[in-house]
Design a protein around this motif. Structure first.
Motif, PDB file in Angstrom:
ATOM      1  N   ARG A  66     -35.189  31.432  -5.507  1.00 50.70           N
ATOM      2  CA  ARG A  66     -35.028  32.803  -5.015  1.00 50.70           C
ATOM      3  C   ARG A  66     -33.579  33.094  -4.651  1.00 50.70           C
ATOM      4  NH1 ARG A  66     -40.184  32.748  -0.852  1.00 50.70           N
ATOM      5  NH2 ARG A  66     -41.795  32.465  -2.456  1.00 50.70           N
ATOM      6  N   VAL A  67     -32.952  32.156  -3.995  1.00 53.25           N
ATOM      7  CA  VAL A  67     -31.553  32.339  -3.617  1.00 53.25           C
ATOM      8  C   VAL A  67     -30.674  32.429  -4.867  1.00 53.25           C
ATOM      9  CG1 VAL A  67     -29.592  31.290  -2.430  1.00 53.25           C
ATOM     10  CG2 VAL A  67     -31.858  31.214  -1.384  1.00 53.25           C
ATOM     11  N   GLU A  68     -30.970  31.592  -5.847  1.00 56.49           N
ATOM     12  CA  GLU A  68     -30.208  31.610  -7.105  1.00 56.49           C
ATOM     13  C   GLU A  68     -30.331  32.971  -7.786  1.00 56.49           C
ATOM     14  OE1 GLU A  68     -30.434  29.644 -11.599  1.00 56.49           O
ATOM     15  OE2 GLU A  68     -31.701  28.850 -10.003  1.00 56.49           O
ATOM     16  N   LEU A  69     -31.557  33.500  -7.863  1.00 59.48           N
ATOM     17  CA  LEU A  69     -31.775  34.794  -8.516  1.00 59.48           C
ATOM     18  C   LEU A  69     -31.094  35.914  -7.742  1.00 59.48           C
ATOM     19  CD1 LEU A  69     -35.538  34.334  -9.460  1.00 59.48           C
ATOM     20  CD2 LEU A  69     -33.589  34.346 -11.042  1.00 59.48           C
ATOM     21  N   GLN A  70     -31.207  35.874  -6.428  1.00 61.66           N
ATOM     22  CA  GLN A  70     -30.518  36.859  -5.582  1.00 61.66           C
ATOM     23  C   GLN A  70     -29.019  36.821  -5.831  1.00 61.66           C
ATOM     24  OE1 GLN A  70     -30.664  37.005  -0.916  1.00 61.66           O
ATOM     25  NE2 GLN A  70     -28.947  35.716  -1.555  1.00 61.66           N
ATOM     26  N   LEU A 102     -41.232  32.199   8.912  1.00 60.03           N
ATOM     27  CA  LEU A 102     -40.930  32.459   7.508  1.00 60.03           C
ATOM     28  C   LEU A 102     -39.596  33.183   7.367  1.00 60.03           C
ATOM     29  CD1 LEU A 102     -44.281  33.617   5.821  1.00 60.03           C
ATOM     30  CD2 LEU A 102     -42.897  31.653   5.206  1.00 60.03           C
ATOM     31  N   VAL A 103     -39.405  34.207   8.182  1.00 63.10           N
ATOM     32  CA  VAL A 103     -38.151  34.962   8.117  1.00 63.10           C
ATOM     33  C   VAL A 103     -36.972  34.037   8.419  1.00 63.10           C
ATOM     34  CG1 VAL A 103     -36.827  36.891   9.061  1.00 63.10           C
ATOM     35  CG2 VAL A 103     -39.296  37.116   8.765  1.00 63.10           C
ATOM     36  N   ALA A 104     -37.120  33.196   9.430  1.00 62.91           N
ATOM     37  CA  ALA A 104     -36.041  32.269   9.791  1.00 62.91           C
ATOM     38  C   ALA A 104     -35.721  31.311   8.643  1.00 62.91           C
ATOM     39  CB  ALA A 104     -36.423  31.485  11.038  1.00 62.91           C
ATOM     40  N   ASP A 105     -36.754  30.767   8.004  1.00 62.95           N
ATOM     41  CA  ASP A 105     -36.521  29.845   6.893  1.00 62.95           C
ATOM     42  C   ASP A 105     -35.916  30.556   5.686  1.00 62.95           C
ATOM     43  OD1 ASP A 105     -37.131  27.152   7.585  1.00 62.95           O
ATOM     44  OD2 ASP A 105     -39.262  27.657   7.681  1.00 62.95           O
ATOM     45  N   TYR A 106     -36.356  31.782   5.419  1.00 65.35           N
ATOM     46  CA  TYR A 106     -35.765  32.539   4.312  1.00 65.35           C
ATOM     47  C   TYR A 106     -34.263  32.705   4.526  1.00 65.35           C
ATOM     48  CZ  TYR A 106     -40.485  34.059   2.841  1.00 65.35           C
ATOM     49  OH  TYR A 106     -41.783  34.109   2.397  1.00 65.35           O
ATOM     50  N   LEU A 107     -33.898  33.151   5.720  1.00 67.30           N
ATOM     51  CA  LEU A 107     -32.477  33.400   5.999  1.00 67.30           C
ATOM     52  C   LEU A 107     -31.684  32.098   6.013  1.00 67.30           C
ATOM     53  CD1 LEU A 107     -32.669  36.150   8.791  1.00 67.30           C
ATOM     54  CD2 LEU A 107     -32.624  36.414   6.302  1.00 67.30           C
ATOM     55  N   ALA A 108     -32.264  31.058   6.593  1.00 72.26           N
ATOM     56  CA  ALA A 108     -31.559  29.773   6.648  1.00 72.26           C
ATOM     57  C   ALA A 108     -31.343  29.197   5.253  1.00 72.26           C
ATOM     58  CB  ALA A 108     -32.344  28.788   7.511  1.00 72.26           C
ATOM     59  N   ALA A 109     -32.272  29.477   4.350  1.00 72.47           N
ATOM     60  CA  ALA A 109     -32.158  28.959   2.984  1.00 72.47           C
ATOM     61  C   ALA A 109     -31.133  29.719   2.159  1.00 72.47           C
ATOM     62  CB  ALA A 109     -33.518  29.016   2.289  1.00 72.47           C
ATOM     63  N   GLY A 110     -30.739  30.919   2.626  1.00 80.13           N
ATOM     64  CA  GLY A 110     -29.724  31.678   1.911  1.00 80.13           C
ATOM     65  C   GLY A 110     -30.158  33.053   1.452  1.00 80.13           C
ATOM     66  N   ILE A 111     -31.403  33.451   1.769  1.00 81.97           N
ATOM     67  CA  ILE A 111     -31.810  34.830   1.468  1.00 81.97           C
ATOM     68  C   ILE A 111     -30.972  35.755   2.342  1.00 81.97           C
ATOM     69  CG2 ILE A 111     -33.683  36.509   1.594  1.00 81.97           C
ATOM     70  CD1 ILE A 111     -34.050  34.517  -0.639  1.00 81.97           C
ATOM     71  N   ARG A 336     -28.990  26.031  10.982  1.00 84.30           N
ATOM     72  CA  ARG A 336     -28.998  27.485  10.844  1.00 84.30           C
ATOM     73  C   ARG A 336     -30.335  28.061  11.311  1.00 84.30           C
ATOM     74  NH1 ARG A 336     -27.173  32.296  11.596  1.00 84.30           N
ATOM     75  NH2 ARG A 336     -27.619  33.821   9.953  1.00 84.30           N
ATOM     76  N   ARG A 337     -31.401  27.374  10.976  1.00 84.25           N
ATOM     77  CA  ARG A 337     -32.735  27.813  11.369  1.00 84.25           C
ATOM     78  C   ARG A 337     -32.872  27.851  12.889  1.00 84.25           C
ATOM     79  NH1 ARG A 337     -37.863  26.826  12.556  1.00 84.25           N
ATOM     80  NH2 ARG A 337     -39.491  27.407  11.083  1.00 84.25           N
TER      81      ARG A 337
END
Length: 379
Positions: A66-70, A102-111, A336-337
Motif C-alpha cells: 500500500r505504501v509503495e502504491l501510494q 489500525l490508524v496508528a499502524d497505517y501511519l507508522a507504516a508510511g501511509i 513511530r507507532r
C-alpha cells in the motif's frame, strides 16, 4: 453426485479459471502502467476488518505494498471495514481500540494522510444506501454460490446471517462508493471483486447515465466504474508460528504492537523440526523455511544464505536470528507507532477527515445513481 451437479461444478471451476487468467493478464498490464508512472486514471481501495491488531503478516503482505502504491502517486483509499466485524461473529471485541490501532499502524507504516484517505465505512451513509440498491441487482442463488461466503461461514461455525450472505454486495458498495477502479486482492478474493463488477455492469445497463435534462448520455461508460483486480506482484505470504495460516483468530501471530521481549517469547515457541542442519526447503520443511523467510524479509538477504550461515546451529540459532532481525526491522515502526498512540486526538482527526472526504464522494455518487434511476425528486 448427480450428473447435473457435476456439470455445475465443472462449469463453476471453468469460470473461476477463466476469471483468474483474465485477472492475471489485466494485472500485468496495470503493473506495467504503475511502474512506468502512468497512474493518473487509477483509484485504489484496500483495507482491513478491525477484528484485532495488525501483525507481521499484514505488514509484509499488504502494508508495504500500500505504501509503495501510494508513493507511486496512485489515489488510494484505505478502508476500515468496521461493520463487517459483525458479519460472522457475536463477540466483536473492543472495536474502538482496534480501529484506533489500525490508524496508528497505517501511519507508522508510511501511509500518508495527505496522499491517502483512511476511513471507516460505518461513518459513510451513502455506502449503506447503495447496498439497498445493489441488493436489487443480485439473486439469492448468486450470493449462495460465492465461494468466499461459503469459506467465511465455515470459519465462523455459525448460522448464515443475512449480513454474511450479502457480504460481497456490501464490499461492492464500499468499492463503488469510493469510485475505486482498482482493488489489490489475492486470487481467493477474486469472486468478491467479480461480484462488484457484476453489480456495476447491471446498474449501468438498467439505469443509463442521464444529463441534467434527463436524456440518456451518448457514449457513456455508465455511472459506476468497472473495478479491476490488482493481483500481487510478489507480496510475501508468511505462515503463523504454528506453521498454519497466520491469523488473528489462531493466535499464531507477531503483532506489530508487540515489544521486543514479547516478540522473542513468541518466536521461541515457534514450530520447527528435529533436524539441526538448517536448510531452506519450503516443501519438505515449511516451518523452518517460514522462519528463514521472515528473517530474509527483514534483512534483505536470501533465505538460502541465512540457512547456510546458521548451518548445524539448529532451531535455537534460527530463532535467535529471526528474533534479532524482526526486532531490528520493526524498531522504527514501533517507535513511530508508540509516538502516534500518545496523541489519540490526532489519530481520530485523521480518521474524521477521511470519513468526511469519502462521505462527500459517496454522496455525489449516490446523487448520480438516483438521477439515473429517476429518483432525484428535488425535494
Amino acid at each position: 453426485m448427480s450428473e447435473e451437479n457435476t456439470e455445475n461444478v465443472n462449469q463453476t471451476e471453468s469460470e473461476e479459471r477463466a476469471t483468474l487468467v483474465a485477472a492475471r493478464e489485466s494485472s500485468e498490464r496495470i503493473w506495467e502502467d504503475i511502474n512506468s508512472g502512468d497512474v493518473s486514471r487509477y483509484r485504489i481501495l484496500t483495507g482491513d476488518r478491525p477484528t484485532g491488531f495488525l501483525h507481521i503478516g499484514h505488514y509484509f503482505g499488504t502494508l508495504k505494498t500500500r505504501v509503495e502504491l501510494q508513493n507511486k502517486g496512485i489515489d488510494t483509499a484505505v478502508l476500515i471495514a468496521d461493520y463487517q466485524v459483525i458479519t460472522d461473529r457475536e463477540n466483536i471485541g473492543n472495536v474502538r481500540e482496534y480501529v484506533l490501532n489500525l490508524v496508528a499502524d497505517y501511519l507508522a507504516a508510511g501511509i500518508d494522510p495527505t496522499r491517502s484517505t483512511i476511513f471507516c465505512h460505518s461513518q459513510v451513509p451513502a455506502i449503506h444506501e447503495m447496498l439497498v440498491i445493489f441488493l436489487s441487482l443480485v439473486t439469492e442463488a448468486e450470493l449462495h454460490r460465492n465461494p468466499t461466503v461459503k469459506a467465511e461461514l465455515e470459519a465462523s461455525k455459525q448460522s448464515m446471517s443475512g449480513l454474511l450472505l450479502t457480504y460481497p454486495v456490501h464490499q461492492a458498495a464500499d468499492i463503488l462508493c469510493a469510485r475505486a477502479n482498482l482493488v489489490p486482492v489475492g486470487r481467493d478474493q477474486l469472486p468478491h471483486l467479480e461480484q462488484t463488477r457484476v453489480v456495476a455492469k447491471r446498474f449501468n445497463k438498467r439505469y443509463p447515465e442521464r444529463d441534467a435534462a434527463g436524456s440518456k448520455v451518448k457514449d457513456s461508460r455508465g455511472v459506476l466504474p468497472m473495478a479491476q483486480a490488482l493481483l500481487s506482484s510478489g507480496g510475501a505470504i508468511i505462515l503463523g508460528t504454528d506453521g498454519q495460516k497466520m491469523s488473528k483468530s489462531r493466535h499464531n501471530t507477531v503483532e506489530l504492537k508487540a515489544t521486543a521481549d514479547e516478540t522473542a517469547a513468541i518466536i521461541k515457541k515457534a514450530v520447527t523440526d528435529s533436524d539441526r542442519v538448517i536448510t531452506y526447503d519450503p516443501v519438505s520443511r515449511p516451518e523452518v523455511a517460514n522462519l528463514l523467510l521472515i528473517a530474509s524479509l527483514c534483512t534483505g538477504e536470501a533465505p538460502e544464505v541465512l540457512a547456510e550461515r546458521i548451518g548445524d546451529g539448529g532451531g535455537g540459532a534460527l530463532k535467535k536470528l529471526v528474533t534479532e532481525a524482526l526486532n531490528d526491522h520493526l524498531a522504527p515502526h514501533r517507535d513511530r507507532r508508540a509516538e502516534l498512540m500518545e496523541d489519540e486526538g490526532y489519530l481520530w482527526s485523521v480518521l474524521k477527515e477521511g470519513n468526511e472526504k469519502i462521505a462527500d464522494l459517496g454522496a455525489d455518487t449516490l446523487r448520480q445513481m438516483k438521477h439515473a434511476m429517476g429518483m432525484d425528486y428535488g425535494l
